[in-house]
Enzyme design. Structure first.
Site: not given
Length: 399
Positions: A241, A264
């Site tokens: 992330s 993501h």
């Protein structure tokens, strides 16, 4: 048979018969003569065969001699090759010995500096134990800074030497959740190292981080971009992330082949009426794209294609790869087999890696969430902030 041979044989038979008092009959003489003729013919045939074989024997002797000459030449060439190989081996051994001596000198110099630094720290610690005055402690801290500045450590501009990454003492621990505390520690350390040396590389070392606050991560990215000294990111275990974005956007990023990197989309929570929720989602989309578009540009794909590929890789969009594949996809710049910590000196306790089984945000409700994961409620995000975090062990609940 030559014509002179037969009369000669007949004459010899006659003389022999006379000497034997003419006891042999003509038939006997005739038989003896014929036997001698046959014997002479056999001897002549043998002589002719021997003469026919003579050239073949000479040719065979010639071939044997040529084979011996070729073998002698091959042995001489092999001897020259062995001598050249031995000479090259000696040259390589000499070069290795010289390199070992140079490395030993460098290690000795580094060890001397480390001993001096340890001695200074020991002296300061001894004085710390004797005083309680804040002013005295400040004076001792200044003394440590002066000693450290006087050491004049040298740092290679390219830390990747012969395939080994050398991480200097200009290192910043980056572990656990990305939040305001971690952002302050990282940005302050970047400013401190720039004040010491504006050219030597600074290393952000990630053992394990699941990501976290977008606003906090953006503070770190800004400090990295505006740093005079190059800021390199090293991931030893796992980054996801926001931590993965910091890794990908670094000037250089180093990972092991087995390191895991995960990208993501960001997560957020919305509340209010439909218009308010649409405004919140619109703001979150713009905020994320300003950062994520840089990631897509860095790896050389359009942003929309990057997002589509996430969901092709996995239905949840949590696209994770190992370090060697991350290098091929340009998520990182360098994949190395070895990393050497040449100097780790820190007066403060670094933040620990992401805790197991929790992430360290706050209290959990003690119940298992989806697929048996720990359920954890994220604290309220700051103004204009949202979460960019991933941990498969935790089911995050956004207020």
């Amino acid at each position: 048979m030559p014509r002179l041979v037969l009369p000669f044989l007949l004459l010899a038979a006659a003389v022999s018969a006379q000497q034997g008092n003419f006891r042999k009959t003509p038939e006997t003489i005739q038989a003896e003569v014929e036997a001698e003729v046959i014997r002479a013919r056999l001897e002549l045939g043998a002589a002719e065969r021997m003469r026919a074989r003579l050239p073949l024997s000479l040719e065979m002797r010639k071939l044997e001699v040529e084979n011996l000459v070729r073998a002698a030449r091959a042995d001489a060439a092999a001897a020259e090759s062995d001598a050249e190989r031995a000479r090259l081996g000696l040259d390589a051994a000499l070069a290795a010995a010289r390199a070992a001596v140079a490395s030993a000198d460098k290690d000795r110099a580094r060890a001397e500096l480390e001993v001096v630094a340890r001695l200074a720290n020991a002296e300061v610690s001894l004085e710390y134990s004797k005083v309680a005055s804040v002013a005295t402690i400040a004076r001792l801290q200044q003394k440590v800074s002066e000693i450290a500045a006087g050491a004049k450590m040298t740092y290679p501009k390219d830390p990747l030497i012969d395939g080994v990454l050398h991480i200097s003492d200009r290192r910043i621990p980056f572990n656990g959740v990305v939040n305001d505390r971690l952002a302050r520690e990282v940005t302050s350390a970047i400013a401190f190292y720039n004040a010491q040396d504006g050219e030597a590389p600074i290393f952000i070392v990630i053992d394990r981080s699941p990501g976290g606050s977008v606003m906090s991560g953006y503070m770190i990215l800004q400090a990295m971009e505006t740093s005079k000294a190059p800021v390199y990111v090293v991931v030893k275990g796992y980054c996801a992330s926001m931590a993965a974005i910091v890794t990908t956007l670094a000037k250089r990023s180093f990972v092991y082949p087995q390191t895991i990197v995960l990208h993501h989309q960001a997560s957020t929570g919305v509340s209010g009426n439909m218009t308010q929720m649409q405004e919140q989602l619109k703001w979150s989309k713009v905020w994320c794209e300003r950062i994520f578009v840089k990631v897509a540009a860095r790896i050389g794909v359009p942003l929309d294609d990057f997002v589509v590929n996430m969901y092709k890789a996995t239905s949840t969009g949590d696209w994770k790869v190992h370090g060697d594949e991350a290098g091929r996809m340009k998520w990182v710049t360098d994949v190395v087999e070895r990393m050497n910590e040449d100097g780790v000196t820190s007066s403060s306790t670094p933040p620990p890696p992401a805790a197991l089984p929790q992430t360290g945000f706050g209290d959990t409700d003690g119940r298992a969430g989806a697929q048996g994961r720990v359920r954890e409620e994220l604290p309220p995000s700051g103004p204009c902030d949202l979460w960019w975090i991933y941990d498969p062990r935790v089911e995050y609940i956004v207020r």
